[in-house]
Motif scaffolding. Sequence first.
Motif, PDB file in Angstrom:
ATOM      1  N   THR A 297       0.832  -1.206   0.000  1.00  0.00           N
ATOM      2  CA  THR A 297       0.000   0.000   0.000  1.00  0.00           C
ATOM      3  C   THR A 297       0.861   1.248   0.000  1.00  0.00           C
ATOM      4  N   VAL A 298       1.925   1.235   0.788  1.00  0.00           N
ATOM      5  CA  VAL A 298       2.857   2.371   0.788  1.00  0.00           C
ATOM      6  C   VAL A 298       3.538   2.471  -0.577  1.00  0.00           C
TER       7      VAL A 298
ATOM      8  N   VAL B 198      -2.780   4.801   6.084  1.00  0.00           N
ATOM      9  CA  VAL B 198      -2.875   3.384   5.715  1.00  0.00           C
ATOM     10  C   VAL B 198      -3.673   2.676   6.795  1.00  0.00           C
ATOM     11  N   GLU B 199      -4.773   2.028   6.386  1.00  0.00           N
ATOM     12  CA  GLU B 199      -5.646   1.366   7.354  1.00  0.00           C
ATOM     13  C   GLU B 199      -5.885  -0.090   6.974  1.00  0.00           C
TER      14      GLU B 199
ATOM     15  N   LEU C   2      -6.780   0.016   2.994  1.00  0.00           N
ATOM     16  CA  LEU C   2      -7.294   1.318   2.595  1.00  0.00           C
ATOM     17  C   LEU C   2      -6.147   2.315   2.544  1.00  0.00           C
ATOM     18  N   LEU C   3      -6.096   3.077   1.469  1.00  0.00           N
ATOM     19  CA  LEU C   3      -5.108   4.136   1.301  1.00  0.00           C
ATOM     20  C   LEU C   3      -5.850   5.452   1.243  1.00  0.00           C
ATOM     21  N   ASN C   4      -5.674   6.254   2.284  1.00  0.00           N
ATOM     22  CA  ASN C   4      -6.382   7.542   2.389  1.00  0.00           C
ATOM     23  C   ASN C   4      -7.884   7.365   2.166  1.00  0.00           C
ATOM     24  N   GLY C   5      -8.423   6.293   2.771  1.00  0.00           N
ATOM     25  CA  GLY C   5      -9.850   6.043   2.721  1.00  0.00           C
ATOM     26  C   GLY C   5     -10.327   5.239   1.530  1.00  0.00           C
ATOM     27  N   ARG C   6      -9.442   4.933   0.593  1.00  0.00           N
ATOM     28  CA  ARG C   6      -9.800   4.201  -0.627  1.00  0.00           C
ATOM     29  C   ARG C   6      -9.358   2.752  -0.528  1.00  0.00           C
ATOM     30  N   ASP C   7     -10.252   1.827  -0.842  1.00  0.00           N
ATOM     31  CA  ASP C   7      -9.914   0.405  -0.801  1.00  0.00           C
ATOM     32  C   ASP C   7      -9.020   0.080  -1.997  1.00  0.00           C
ATOM     33  N   VAL C   8      -7.779  -0.313  -1.699  1.00  0.00           N
ATOM     34  CA  VAL C   8      -6.796  -0.604  -2.757  1.00  0.00           C
ATOM     35  C   VAL C   8      -6.362  -2.068  -2.710  1.00  0.00           C
TER      36      VAL C   8
END
Length: 225
Positions: free
Chosen positions: A40-41, A67-68, A80-86
Amino acid sequence: MSTIRVAIDGPSGAGKSTLARAAAAALGFLYVDTGAIYRTVGLSAREEDVDPGDETAMAAMLPALRVELRYDKAGRQRMLLNGRDVSEEIRLPEISRYASAVSALPAVRAYLMETQRELARKNSVVMDGRDIGSVVLPDAEVKIFLTASARVRAERRCRELEERGTPQPFEEVFRDIEDRDFRDTHREAAPLRQADGAVLLDTSALDFQQSLEALLSIIRERTGL
């Protein structure tokens, strides 16, 4: 024992994520895929056009990065990356190179380590990655080094890519795995190695069910579950 920590390390393509997820489900533990966190990062670095090998540039990017880890109703880890599911995007083949580069940076590893340790403090976990038993959870109750030959790992990876509809030539996948092995074992920050006290599990000659049974056997033997 309030919580149990299972640390699974090993090279790229060894089946750590699939086996760790299945083991966690069988044991009723939380599964933590640390590789997905680094991916994600890495995805963020690509999207921001930041050199993933430039520690200064990456360190400057981290404070604004959110990052969540979330878990869906089926218990699957979602990123999640800045609230977006990636969760799907981070599995693209080119993200592997970004993940390998950012995971070699001490600043990135330090930034993400507390997130990983906090999950293990609050839950019984099966956590997989490259340095879980050696650095992230050095006092884990169970440490396992999961591996397979580079050729077997490349064959498995090719099948996985084909099933996803993104096939790649075997020689290209094999070369990527060998390159990743070299980078992971030679990096300065937390290089890939078998942690002290870790049990070696080589699955080259095992199918998935046999590998899972061997993994669960080690965990149960070490914990008395």
